[in-house]
Design an enzyme around this catalytic site. Structure first.
Site, PDB file in Angstrom:
ATOM      1  N   CYS A  45       0.857  -1.209   0.000  1.00 49.99           N
ATOM      2  CA  CYS A  45       0.000   0.000   0.000  1.00 49.99           C
ATOM      3  C   CYS A  45       0.878   1.239   0.000  1.00 49.99           C
ATOM      4  O   CYS A  45       0.637   2.207  -0.736  1.00 49.99           O
ATOM      5  CB  CYS A  45      -0.896   0.047   1.234  1.00 49.99           C
ATOM      6  SG  CYS A  45      -2.131  -1.235   1.298  1.00 49.99           S
ATOM      7  N   ARG A  95       3.477   6.155  -2.243  1.00 41.18           N
ATOM      8  CA  ARG A  95       4.749   6.865  -2.440  1.00 41.18           C
ATOM      9  C   ARG A  95       5.018   7.118  -3.915  1.00 41.18           C
ATOM     10  O   ARG A  95       5.594   8.135  -4.283  1.00 41.18           O
ATOM     11  CB  ARG A  95       5.902   6.029  -1.874  1.00 41.18           C
ATOM     12  CG  ARG A  95       5.928   6.008  -0.387  1.00 41.18           C
ATOM     13  CD  ARG A  95       6.839   4.931   0.138  1.00 41.18           C
ATOM     14  NE  ARG A  95       6.711   4.872   1.580  1.00 41.18           N
ATOM     15  CZ  ARG A  95       7.124   3.861   2.320  1.00 41.18           C
ATOM     16  NH1 ARG A  95       7.679   2.820   1.752  1.00 41.18           N
ATOM     17  NH2 ARG A  95       6.973   3.899   3.630  1.00 41.18           N
ATOM     18  N   GLU A 145       4.487   8.965   4.477  1.00 43.74           N
ATOM     19  CA  GLU A 145       4.856   7.955   3.461  1.00 43.74           C
ATOM     20  C   GLU A 145       6.337   7.609   3.540  1.00 43.74           C
ATOM     21  O   GLU A 145       6.999   7.410   2.530  1.00 43.74           O
ATOM     22  CB  GLU A 145       4.496   8.436   2.052  1.00 43.74           C
ATOM     23  CG  GLU A 145       3.025   8.693   1.836  1.00 43.74           C
ATOM     24  CD  GLU A 145       2.169   7.457   2.016  1.00 43.74           C
ATOM     25  OE1 GLU A 145       2.728   6.346   2.018  1.00 43.74           O
ATOM     26  OE2 GLU A 145       0.955   7.599   2.181  1.00 43.74           O
ATOM     27  N   PHE A 178      18.332  -0.371  10.716  1.00 49.23           N
ATOM     28  CA  PHE A 178      17.114  -0.147  11.501  1.00 49.23           C
ATOM     29  C   PHE A 178      16.411  -1.478  11.668  1.00 49.23           C
ATOM     30  O   PHE A 178      16.717  -2.444  10.950  1.00 49.23           O
ATOM     31  CB  PHE A 178      16.181   0.841  10.806  1.00 49.23           C
ATOM     32  CG  PHE A 178      15.750   0.412   9.431  1.00 49.23           C
ATOM     33  CD1 PHE A 178      14.520  -0.202   9.241  1.00 49.23           C
ATOM     34  CD2 PHE A 178      16.583   0.604   8.329  1.00 49.23           C
ATOM     35  CE1 PHE A 178      14.123  -0.607   7.977  1.00 49.23           C
ATOM     36  CE2 PHE A 178      16.188   0.203   7.054  1.00 49.23           C
ATOM     37  CZ  PHE A 178      14.955  -0.412   6.880  1.00 49.23           C
TER      38      PHE A 178
HETATM   39  C1  LIG Z   1      -0.243  15.442   7.570  1.00 51.40           C
HETATM   40  C2  LIG Z   1       0.102  14.040   7.977  1.00 51.40           C
HETATM   41  C3  LIG Z   1      -0.718  12.995   7.599  1.00 51.40           C
HETATM   42  C4  LIG Z   1      -0.399  11.684   7.950  1.00 51.40           C
HETATM   43  N1  LIG Z   1      -1.250  10.675   7.555  1.00 51.40           N
HETATM   44  C5  LIG Z   1      -0.987   9.406   7.918  1.00 51.40           C
HETATM   45  C6  LIG Z   1      -1.850   8.327   7.538  1.00 51.40           C
HETATM   46  O1  LIG Z   1      -2.825   8.538   6.826  1.00 51.40           O
HETATM   47  N2  LIG Z   1      -1.558   7.072   7.975  1.00 51.40           N
HETATM   48  C7  LIG Z   1      -0.476   6.822   8.755  1.00 51.40           C
HETATM   49  O2  LIG Z   1      -0.233   5.669   9.121  1.00 51.40           O
HETATM   50  N3  LIG Z   1       0.366   7.820   9.120  1.00 51.40           N
HETATM   51  C8  LIG Z   1       0.144   9.095   8.724  1.00 51.40           C
HETATM   52  N4  LIG Z   1       0.989  10.107   9.109  1.00 51.40           N
HETATM   53  C9  LIG Z   1       2.088   9.777  10.044  1.00 51.40           C
HETATM   54  C10 LIG Z   1       3.442   9.718   9.409  1.00 51.40           C
HETATM   55  O3  LIG Z   1       3.550   8.583   8.601  1.00 51.40           O
HETATM   56  C11 LIG Z   1       4.477   9.726  10.563  1.00 51.40           C
HETATM   57  O4  LIG Z   1       4.440  11.013  11.132  1.00 51.40           O
HETATM   58  C12 LIG Z   1       5.874   9.388  10.090  1.00 51.40           C
HETATM   59  O5  LIG Z   1       5.960   8.013   9.753  1.00 51.40           O
HETATM   60  C13 LIG Z   1       6.938   9.668  11.168  1.00 51.40           C
HETATM   61  O6  LIG Z   1       6.559   9.065  12.360  1.00 51.40           O
HETATM   62  P1  LIG Z   1       6.573   9.937  13.694  1.00 51.40           P
HETATM   63  O7  LIG Z   1       5.875  11.225  13.439  1.00 51.40           O
HETATM   64  O8  LIG Z   1       6.085   9.059  14.788  1.00 51.40           O
HETATM   65  O9  LIG Z   1       8.119  10.309  13.922  1.00 51.40           O
HETATM   66  P2  LIG Z   1       9.213   9.423  14.676  1.00 51.40           P
HETATM   67  O10 LIG Z   1       9.096   7.990  14.295  1.00 51.40           O
HETATM   68  O11 LIG Z   1       9.190   9.795  16.123  1.00 51.40           O
HETATM   69  O12 LIG Z   1      10.528  10.010  14.002  1.00 51.40           O
HETATM   70  C14 LIG Z   1      11.104  11.264  14.413  1.00 51.40           C
HETATM   71  C15 LIG Z   1      12.386  11.475  13.596  1.00 51.40           C
HETATM   72  O13 LIG Z   1      13.279  10.366  13.831  1.00 51.40           O
HETATM   73  C16 LIG Z   1      13.643   9.770  12.592  1.00 51.40           C
HETATM   74  N5  LIG Z   1      13.791   8.332  12.774  1.00 51.40           N
HETATM   75  C17 LIG Z   1      12.837   7.444  13.154  1.00 51.40           C
HETATM   76  N6  LIG Z   1      13.347   6.196  13.196  1.00 51.40           N
HETATM   77  C18 LIG Z   1      14.645   6.299  12.813  1.00 51.40           C
HETATM   78  C19 LIG Z   1      15.712   5.365  12.644  1.00 51.40           C
HETATM   79  N7  LIG Z   1      15.529   4.054  12.860  1.00 51.40           N
HETATM   80  N8  LIG Z   1      16.910   5.845  12.270  1.00 51.40           N
HETATM   81  C20 LIG Z   1      17.106   7.161  12.021  1.00 51.40           C
HETATM   82  N9  LIG Z   1      16.135   8.094  12.155  1.00 51.40           N
HETATM   83  C21 LIG Z   1      14.924   7.661  12.542  1.00 51.40           C
HETATM   84  C22 LIG Z   1      12.507  10.093  11.640  1.00 51.40           C
HETATM   85  O14 LIG Z   1      12.934  10.034  10.300  1.00 51.40           O
HETATM   86  C23 LIG Z   1      12.150  11.504  12.084  1.00 51.40           C
HETATM   87  O15 LIG Z   1      13.044  12.433  11.492  1.00 51.40           O
HETATM   88  C24 LIG Z   1       0.730  11.414   8.727  1.00 51.40           C
HETATM   89  C25 LIG Z   1       1.582  12.483   9.097  1.00 51.40           C
HETATM   90  C26 LIG Z   1       1.279  13.771   8.711  1.00 51.40           C
HETATM   91  C27 LIG Z   1       2.229  14.895   9.091  1.00 51.40           C
END
Ligand SMILES: Cc1cc2nc3c(=O)[nH]c(=O)nc-3n(C[C@H](O)[C@H](O)[C@H](O)COP(=O)(O)OP(=O)(O)OC[C@H]3O[C@@H](n4cnc5c(N)ncnc54)[C@H](O)[C@@H]3O)c2cc1C
Length: 224
Positions: free
Chosen positions: A78, A83, A203, A223
């Site tokens: 999906c 993406r 995404e 990771f």
């Molecule tokens: C407008 C909007 C709509 C969205 N819609 C959806 C949706 O429809 N469905 C859905 O499932 N999600 C949705 N999201 C969520 C989005 O997919 C997540 O915000 C995103 O995956 C990042 O997760 P997080 O915000 O928990 O950040 P975190 O996981 O806390 O990450 C914070 C930072 O750490 C970095 N990071 C995380 N893990 C690692 C690693 N292993 N190594 C290095 N760096 C790392 C990340 O890249 C980021 O820079 C949406 C987000 C937004 C802003």
């Protein structure tokens, strides 16, 4: 649709390293324990509703489980589809920014000359056109691979990572050409810029796509 870890014996596929399994569940919005409070005060994608999804002791019948999507391939396929769209959509935002900026630079006069006639403005426009062209060609190439059934997830990662990053860089550079006018809603540039900040995160964040490519190139997963 909620993708969640499921227990052993649910007919699911093992998730490497997690000790669990992943299945897709259809969760009707009225299910007790489910709520979706709206996230307000956003600076990005302000025209659409974004909600936090809360699942508090939600219980579902077995029929809520998607029967065929077992394991990570379901959610990942999906995501690869969504993406792929972003690879093109980000270039659309960048093109609108650049079109707007070229028009603005031709109309805006500074010291009795169009802003477009200054060398630094032309260098910015030329560099942005290069990145827009490269990103669009990348998108078209990935589309051709998709049509041929040969598109791989890491190639979509490369497209999403590059095109969103470059679209954001183009939007920021366009905003400088527009000067103070660039921070207003009179022009679409800062709106695209702020919206692209969300696209940079959802995404798959840029960092995670870097890790996907890093794993493919080195054979080492950084990771879990
Ligand atoms: C407008 C909007 C709509 C969205 N819609 C959806 C949706 O429809 N469905 C859905 O499932 N999600 C949705 N999201 C969520 C989005 O997919 C997540 O915000 C995103 O995956 C990042 O997760 P997080 O915000 O928990 O950040 P975190 O996981 O806390 O990450 C914070 C930072 O750490 C970095 N990071 C995380 N893990 C690692 C690693 N292993 N190594 C290095 N760096 C790392 C990340 O890249 C980021 O820079 C949406 C987000 C937004 C802003």
């Amino acid at each position: 649709v909620v993708w969640a870890g499921a227990e052993e014996g649910s007919g699911s596929t093992e998730v490497p390293g997690s000790g669990g399994t992943v299945r897709g569940f259809l969760v009707p919005a009225g299910t007790p324990g489910f709520s979706a409070p709206e996230i307000r005060r956003k600076m990005s994608l302000r025209a659409s509703v974004t909600s936090e999804l809360v699942l508090d002791e939600v219980r579902l019948p077995a029929s809520a489980m998607l029967p065929e999507a077992a394991g990570l391939s379901g959610p990942l396929s999906c995501l690869t589809e969504a993406r792929f769209g972003i690879v093109f959509g980000s270039m659309g935002a960048a093109r609108d920014c650049l079109d707007t900026t070229i028009g603005y630079a031709r109309d805006r006069e500074i010291f009795d000359r169009p802003l477009a006639a200054f060398q630094i403005t032309q260098a910015k426009i030329a560099d942005m056109a290069l990145e827009l062209g490269k990103g669009t060609l990348l998108a078209l190439h990935l589309g051709a691979l998709k049509d041929a059934g040969r598109l791989r997830p890491e190639q979509v990662s490369a497209g999403k990572l590059n095109n969103v990053r470059e679209a954001l860089a183009i939007a920021r550079e366009c905003r400088t050409v527009l000067g103070a006018a660039g921070i207003t809603l009179e022009y679409p540039v800062m709106r695209h810029m702020n919206n692209l900040e969300s696209v940079l995160t959802y995404e798959g964040t840029s960092e995670v796509h870097q890790l996907v490519l890093g794993q493919k190139l080195t054979g080492e997963a950084a990771f879990r």
